[in-house]
Structures are given as structure tokens and as C-alpha cells.
Design an enzyme around this catalytic site. Structure first.
Site, PDB file in Angstrom:
ATOM      1  N   LYS A  13       0.833  -1.213   0.000  1.00  0.00           N
ATOM      2  CA  LYS A  13       0.000   0.000   0.000  1.00  0.00           C
ATOM      3  C   LYS A  13       0.862   1.256   0.000  1.00  0.00           C
ATOM      4  O   LYS A  13       0.601   2.197  -0.734  1.00  0.00           O
ATOM      5  CB  LYS A  13      -0.914   0.039   1.239  1.00  0.00           C
ATOM      6  CG  LYS A  13      -1.904  -1.107   1.338  1.00  0.00           C
ATOM      7  CD  LYS A  13      -2.905  -0.877   2.466  1.00  0.00           C
ATOM      8  CE  LYS A  13      -2.303  -0.871   3.852  1.00  0.00           C
ATOM      9  NZ  LYS A  13      -1.719  -2.146   4.278  1.00  0.00           N
ATOM     10  N   ARG A  88      -9.055   0.673  10.150  1.00  0.00           N
ATOM     11  CA  ARG A  88      -8.589  -0.703  10.242  1.00  0.00           C
ATOM     12  C   ARG A  88      -9.568  -1.562  11.033  1.00  0.00           C
ATOM     13  O   ARG A  88      -9.311  -2.736  11.241  1.00  0.00           O
ATOM     14  CB  ARG A  88      -7.251  -0.711  10.957  1.00  0.00           C
ATOM     15  CG  ARG A  88      -6.199  -1.600  10.280  1.00  0.00           C
ATOM     16  CD  ARG A  88      -4.887  -1.037  10.661  1.00  0.00           C
ATOM     17  NE  ARG A  88      -3.729  -1.795  10.520  1.00  0.00           N
ATOM     18  CZ  ARG A  88      -2.609  -1.282  10.014  1.00  0.00           C
ATOM     19  NH1 ARG A  88      -2.596  -0.064   9.514  1.00  0.00           N
ATOM     20  NH2 ARG A  88      -1.519  -1.986  10.012  1.00  0.00           N
ATOM     21  N   ARG A 127      12.075  -7.110   4.620  1.00  0.00           N
ATOM     22  CA  ARG A 127      12.216  -5.649   4.483  1.00  0.00           C
ATOM     23  C   ARG A 127      13.318  -5.087   5.381  1.00  0.00           C
ATOM     24  O   ARG A 127      13.435  -5.461   6.546  1.00  0.00           O
ATOM     25  CB  ARG A 127      10.905  -4.943   4.895  1.00  0.00           C
ATOM     26  CG  ARG A 127       9.785  -5.157   3.955  1.00  0.00           C
ATOM     27  CD  ARG A 127       8.682  -4.130   4.086  1.00  0.00           C
ATOM     28  NE  ARG A 127       8.022  -4.081   5.369  1.00  0.00           N
ATOM     29  CZ  ARG A 127       6.740  -3.732   5.527  1.00  0.00           C
ATOM     30  NH1 ARG A 127       6.005  -3.415   4.475  1.00  0.00           N
ATOM     31  NH2 ARG A 127       6.202  -3.691   6.710  1.00  0.00           N
ATOM     32  N   ARG A 160      12.263  -3.151  10.972  1.00  0.00           N
ATOM     33  CA  ARG A 160      11.247  -2.684  11.912  1.00  0.00           C
ATOM     34  C   ARG A 160      10.998  -3.762  12.964  1.00  0.00           C
ATOM     35  O   ARG A 160      10.954  -4.951  12.634  1.00  0.00           O
ATOM     36  CB  ARG A 160       9.941  -2.416  11.151  1.00  0.00           C
ATOM     37  CG  ARG A 160       9.762  -0.986  10.721  1.00  0.00           C
ATOM     38  CD  ARG A 160       8.591  -0.808   9.808  1.00  0.00           C
ATOM     39  NE  ARG A 160       7.313  -1.292  10.315  1.00  0.00           N
ATOM     40  CZ  ARG A 160       6.151  -1.160   9.671  1.00  0.00           C
ATOM     41  NH1 ARG A 160       6.112  -0.565   8.501  1.00  0.00           N
ATOM     42  NH2 ARG A 160       5.040  -1.629  10.171  1.00  0.00           N
ATOM     43  N   ARG A 171       0.117  -9.831  13.017  1.00  0.00           N
ATOM     44  CA  ARG A 171      -0.459  -8.713  12.241  1.00  0.00           C
ATOM     45  C   ARG A 171      -1.399  -9.242  11.162  1.00  0.00           C
ATOM     46  O   ARG A 171      -2.462  -8.673  10.914  1.00  0.00           O
ATOM     47  CB  ARG A 171       0.672  -7.861  11.611  1.00  0.00           C
ATOM     48  CG  ARG A 171       1.448  -7.079  12.667  1.00  0.00           C
ATOM     49  CD  ARG A 171       2.755  -6.525  12.125  1.00  0.00           C
ATOM     50  NE  ARG A 171       2.594  -5.524  11.089  1.00  0.00           N
ATOM     51  CZ  ARG A 171       3.566  -5.133  10.272  1.00  0.00           C
ATOM     52  NH1 ARG A 171       4.773  -5.680  10.372  1.00  0.00           N
ATOM     53  NH2 ARG A 171       3.342  -4.211   9.367  1.00  0.00           N
TER      54      ARG A 171
HETATM   55  P1  AMP Z   1       1.514  -0.168   9.511  1.00  0.00           P
HETATM   56  O1  AMP Z   1       2.762   0.608   9.265  1.00  0.00           O
HETATM   57  O2  AMP Z   1       0.308   0.385   8.795  1.00  0.00           O
HETATM   58  O3  AMP Z   1       1.696  -1.647   9.259  1.00  0.00           O
HETATM   59  O4  AMP Z   1       1.169  -0.004  11.073  1.00  0.00           O
HETATM   60  C1  AMP Z   1       2.090  -0.412  12.056  1.00  0.00           C
HETATM   61  C2  AMP Z   1       1.345  -0.641  13.367  1.00  0.00           C
HETATM   62  O5  AMP Z   1       0.723   0.577  13.808  1.00  0.00           O
HETATM   63  C3  AMP Z   1       0.194  -1.661  13.322  1.00  0.00           C
HETATM   64  O6  AMP Z   1       0.631  -3.008  13.451  1.00  0.00           O
HETATM   65  C4  AMP Z   1      -0.643  -1.208  14.524  1.00  0.00           C
HETATM   66  O7  AMP Z   1      -0.059  -1.609  15.744  1.00  0.00           O
HETATM   67  C5  AMP Z   1      -0.526   0.314  14.440  1.00  0.00           C
HETATM   68  N1  AMP Z   1      -1.597   0.906  13.600  1.00  0.00           N
HETATM   69  C6  AMP Z   1      -1.462   1.569  12.428  1.00  0.00           C
HETATM   70  N2  AMP Z   1      -2.649   1.975  11.962  1.00  0.00           N
HETATM   71  C7  AMP Z   1      -3.576   1.554  12.854  1.00  0.00           C
HETATM   72  C8  AMP Z   1      -4.995   1.652  12.941  1.00  0.00           C
HETATM   73  N3  AMP Z   1      -5.717   2.268  11.980  1.00  0.00           N
HETATM   74  N4  AMP Z   1      -5.615   1.101  14.009  1.00  0.00           N
HETATM   75  C9  AMP Z   1      -4.920   0.495  14.990  1.00  0.00           C
HETATM   76  N5  AMP Z   1      -3.582   0.349  14.976  1.00  0.00           N
HETATM   77  C10 AMP Z   1      -2.903   0.887  13.932  1.00  0.00           C
END
Ligand code: AMP
Length: 219
Positions: A13, A88, A127, A160, A171
Site C-alpha cells: 500500500k 482498520r 524488508r 522494523r 499482524r
Molecule cells: P503499519 O505501518 O500500517 O503496518 O502499522 C504499524 C502498526 O501501527 C500496526 O501493526 C498497529 O499496531 C498500528 N496501527 C497503524 N494503523 C492503525 C490503525 N488504523 N488502528 C490500529 N492500529 C494501527
């Protein structure tokens, strides 16, 4: 224009959002990036989010909704924005709808990037990024010339904390349980579009542009 980008973690994304931003002048609102920034700055929100993020759990809805509403309000006066990683959960989507309705705005496009679970894990676990310049690498698909060092000579690469195999499985599980119901939620509107994300980055981009240009032509 308001775009929502749905898809599991590791679907690509972020990569495709950058293209939308460049081509259509949209602001990129990535909830994950915003949370990582909050953590780096050591804010209260960053501290509260830390343990959830590191274990691959979702940060509670109330914290995320408050954070994203602030970002959306700031972006509201620009040419539009693309939401990446938000909403989400169904609860987050309901709050977003309520806020947009109050502001007399609506979502124009929902893009759903689909990728098989087996590919997601491989994509995420490999990554790496440069700890100084942020350049992105993948240990299989785009490896650095020297193991774990940035090709630009700036220093070591990092992974990360939530990109390790165990956390990635969490996840992906959370995606299926809490986020994928959004697909049927948005299928009640006529602006949901599916994109096959199992193919190459260029092929995904071509499909994405095809959808976006078609929508813009109709408006
Ligand atoms: P991402 O970089 O989008 O994979 O997000 C990394 C982490 O941030 C996720 O695994 C969640 O712990 C948190 N996170 C990001 N966006 C959300 C969301 N909309 N709702 C809840 N947790 C979020």
C-alpha cells in the site's frame, strides 16, 4: 478527492500510495507512519502505542481515531488525501463516516489491494531500511550490495521491530479478524475497487492508474 487504501500488512500500500500522491496531488495520511513519528518524538501517544505496535496488535480505536481526525482536518483544505492503514476496524470506519458527513464530505474511492498470506510474510520479513537516509531494501527482491549496509554508504540497515516472523503472523491474523470485514462494509457503496497485489509493482501500478483514471474521467 478522498481515497481509502485497504489491504493486509505488506501488500504494498505504501509504495502505491506514493504514486497516488505524486500523480494526483493527494496528501498521504499513513496511520503507521504517523504513529512511528509520534514514537520517535517521544509523545504520550507514541508511548501509549508502543507495546501494541511491537507485538503486532492494533492500537485502541479511541487513540487512533483522535489522531487521524486531527490529520484529516489539517489535510481537509488541500487537494485531497489518501488514507493508508486507516480505518482498520469497523468502529474506525463508522467514526470516519460520521466525521466526513459532519464536514459535508465523502469517500470517493476505496481501493482494496489483495495479496495471498504466504507472499505477505515473505515480503515483510525481508524488508530493511537505511537507519540514516531511509532507503528501502528487501533481502531477496532488492538486496543491498553489502550485507546489511546501505548502498549509498551511509550506514547499517535496520528492520522494523514489528517485521519479525512472529509479529508478522500476529499482524496478518489481526488483519483477517478485524480489518478484512471492512471489505464487505465498503462493498455496500459503489466505489470499492479490487486490485490484484500478487503481481509485480509495475503491474499493480498499471491497474491502479487504470482504475483512478477511469474514475476521474467519469467525474
Ligand atoms: P503499519 O505501518 O500500517 O503496518 O502499522 C504499524 C502498526 O501501527 C500496526 O501493526 C498497529 O499496531 C498500528 N496501527 C497503524 N494503523 C492503525 C490503525 N488504523 N488502528 C490500529 N492500529 C494501527
Amino acid at each position: 478527492m478522498i481515497v481509502i487504501f485497504l489491504g493486509p500488512p505488506g501488500a504494498g500500500k505504501g509504495t502505491q500510495c506514493k504514486l497516488l500522491v505524486d500523480r494526483y496531488g493527494l496528501k498521504h495520511l499513513s496511520s503507521g507512519d504517523i504513529l512511528r513519528r509520534e514514537r520517535k518524538e517521544g509523545t504520550n501517544l507514541g508511548k501509549q502505542a508502543q507495546s501494541y505496535m511491537d507485538s503486532g496488535q492494533l492500537v485502541p480505536d479511541d487513540l487512533i481515531v483522535a489522531m487521524m481526525m486531527k490529520e484529516i482536518q489539517t489535510a481537509g483544505n488541500s487537494g485531497g488525501f489518501v488514507l493508508d492503514g486507516f480505518p482498520r476496524t469497523i468502529g474506525q470506519a463508522l467514526e470516519l463516516d460520521k466525521a466526513l458527513e459532519e464536514a459535508d464530505k465523502e469517500v470517493d474511492v476505496v481501493l482494496n489491494l489483495r495479496v495471498d498470506d504466504i507472499k505477505l510474510e515473505e515480503r515483510i520479513v525481508g524488508r530493511r531500511s537505511c537507519s540514516r537516509c531511509g532507503a528501502a531494501y528487501h533481502m531477496i527482491f532488492n538486496p543491498p550490495q553489502n550485507d546489511n549496509l546501505c548502498d549509498r554508504g551511509c550506514g547499517p540497515l535496520m528492520q522494523r521491530a514489528d517485521d519479525t516472523a512472529e509479529v508478522v503472523r500476529n499482524r496478518i491474523k489481526n488483519y483477517h479478524e478485524l480489518t478484512s470485514p471492512l471489505i464487505s462494509y465498503y462493498s455496500q457503496t459503489d466505489n470499492l475497487h479490487h486490485i490484484d497485489g500478487n503481481v509485480s509493482i509495475d503491474e499493480v501500478t498499471a491497474e491502479l492508474l487504470n482504475i483512478m483514471d477511469g474514475i476521474l474521467q467519469d467525474t
